[in-house]
Design a protein around this motif. Structure first.
Motif, PDB file in Angstrom:
ATOM      1  N   GLY A  40      41.611  36.777  45.729  1.00 23.16           N
ATOM      2  CA  GLY A  40      40.468  37.592  44.966  1.00 23.16           C
ATOM      3  C   GLY A  40      40.828  39.074  44.594  1.00 23.16           C
ATOM      4  N   GLN A  43      43.126  39.417  41.629  1.00 25.58           N
ATOM      5  CA  GLN A  43      42.614  39.624  40.268  1.00 25.58           C
ATOM      6  C   GLN A  43      42.171  41.000  40.022  1.00 25.58           C
ATOM      7  OE1 GLN A  43      39.682  36.450  39.870  1.00 25.58           O
ATOM      8  NE2 GLN A  43      41.043  34.911  41.361  1.00 25.58           N
ATOM      9  N   VAL A  44      41.635  41.792  40.659  1.00 25.77           N
ATOM     10  CA  VAL A  44      41.177  43.207  40.666  1.00 25.77           C
ATOM     11  C   VAL A  44      42.536  43.958  40.259  1.00 25.77           C
ATOM     12  CG1 VAL A  44      40.351  45.291  41.735  1.00 25.77           C
ATOM     13  CG2 VAL A  44      39.249  43.203  42.257  1.00 25.77           C
ATOM     14  N   GLN A  46      45.350  42.725  39.057  1.00 28.54           N
ATOM     15  CA  GLN A  46      45.884  42.360  37.845  1.00 28.54           C
ATOM     16  C   GLN A  46      45.112  42.725  36.716  1.00 28.54           C
ATOM     17  OE1 GLN A  46      45.810  38.132  38.829  1.00 28.54           O
ATOM     18  NE2 GLN A  46      47.897  38.028  38.326  1.00 28.54           N
ATOM     19  N   ALA A  47      43.897  42.859  36.882  1.00 29.14           N
ATOM     20  CA  ALA A  47      43.137  43.510  35.680  1.00 29.14           C
ATOM     21  C   ALA A  47      43.083  44.797  35.599  1.00 29.14           C
ATOM     22  CB  ALA A  47      41.434  43.094  36.113  1.00 29.14           C
ATOM     23  N   LEU A  59      35.034  46.174  35.281  1.00 27.80           N
ATOM     24  CA  LEU A  59      35.851  45.340  36.211  1.00 27.80           C
ATOM     25  C   LEU A  59      35.027  44.014  36.602  1.00 27.80           C
ATOM     26  CD1 LEU A  59      38.106  45.084  37.689  1.00 27.80           C
ATOM     27  CD2 LEU A  59      37.337  46.300  39.530  1.00 27.80           C
ATOM     28  N   LEU A  63      36.253  40.083  35.632  1.00 28.97           N
ATOM     29  CA  LEU A  63      36.592  39.082  36.676  1.00 28.97           C
ATOM     30  C   LEU A  63      35.198  38.025  36.651  1.00 28.97           C
ATOM     31  CD1 LEU A  63      37.313  41.508  39.267  1.00 28.97           C
ATOM     32  CD2 LEU A  63      38.813  40.121  37.975  1.00 28.97           C
ATOM     33  N   ARG A  64      34.336  38.157  35.911  1.00 24.42           N
ATOM     34  CA  ARG A  64      33.071  37.273  35.965  1.00 24.42           C
ATOM     35  C   ARG A  64      32.323  37.166  37.261  1.00 24.42           C
ATOM     36  NH1 ARG A  64      36.262  35.205  31.708  1.00 24.42           N
ATOM     37  NH2 ARG A  64      35.322  35.146  29.742  1.00 24.42           N
ATOM     38  N   ALA A  70      32.344  43.230  43.143  1.00 26.29           N
ATOM     39  CA  ALA A  70      33.604  43.858  42.742  1.00 26.29           C
ATOM     40  C   ALA A  70      33.658  45.025  43.439  1.00 26.29           C
ATOM     41  CB  ALA A  70      33.294  44.311  41.075  1.00 26.29           C
ATOM     42  N   THR A  73      35.158  44.440  46.918  1.00 22.84           N
ATOM     43  CA  THR A  73      36.491  44.160  46.816  1.00 22.84           C
ATOM     44  C   THR A  73      37.337  45.319  46.699  1.00 22.84           C
ATOM     45  OG1 THR A  73      36.205  41.999  46.005  1.00 22.84           O
ATOM     46  CG2 THR A  73      38.341  42.785  45.638  1.00 22.84           C
TER      47      THR A  73
END
Length: 179
Positions: A40, A43-44, A46-47, A59, A63-64, A70, A73
């Motif tokens: 998880g 993904q932050v 990478q975004a 964000l 990431l939905r 968010a 994280t």
């Protein structure tokens, strides 16, 4: 477990998707732990690596996930010195998140890790099968997004389809070779 025993959902697409997803998540989690990260968190990173600095709301949307998810994280990644939070000049209520230098290094390592796991996942797939699977999964995700009220954008884009067509024409592998 006896090999003759079959799960009752064996013919279900959803069951197969859940199993593939769990195994993918487990494999990715194992690889992420080598980088000192949990599933998880990548993904932050990478975004932010792809889109640059963004607000918590942006964000969460990409990431939905819900904004508190968010935020939690990002707090953990901030403690690891992988991201920084800064208030927006002129409006202290708006907080932007960006990668640190170490965060950028981790994001690059994550890109390589994802390419490796994806190559493992799709090792017996030709480019046509990869394209078909990606398109079908995006369509399925869009269907469910519509029913759950989630953002439906980004599941199917012309740019992806054009890139797919170019990859098929050149017959180049879509993924980096595993190291």
């Amino acid at each position: 477990m006896d090999n003759d025993i079959k799960h009752p959902g064996i013919k279900s697409v959803g069951w197969a998707l859940v199993q593939a997803s769990r195994l993918h998540r487990s494999r990715t989690g194992d690889k992420l732990s080598e980088l000192g990260l949990f599933a998880g968190q990548e993904q932050v990173l990478q975004a932010l690596s792809t889109s640059g600095p963004m607000t918590m709301g942006e964000l969460a949307a990409i990431l939905r996930v819900r904004p508190p998810t968010a935020s939690k994280t990002v707090s953990r990644l901030s403690a690891l010195k992988l991201v920084e939070r800064h208030t927006e000049p002129g409006d202290a209520r708006v907080v932007r998140v960006k990668l640190t230098k170490e965060g950028k290094r981790k994001a690059a390592a994550i890109d390589a890790l994802w390419a490796e796991v994806e190559a493992e996942l799709l090792q017996d797939f030709d480019n046509k099968d990869r394209k078909r699977l990606r398109k079908l999964l995006r369509r399925a995700a869009k269907n469910l997004a519509g029913l759950t009220g989630a953002d439906q954008t980004g599941f199917e884009t012309e740019a992806d389809d054009e890139a797919d067509a170019e990859g098929l024409e050149s017959n180049e592998p879509e993924l980096a070779a595993t190291a």
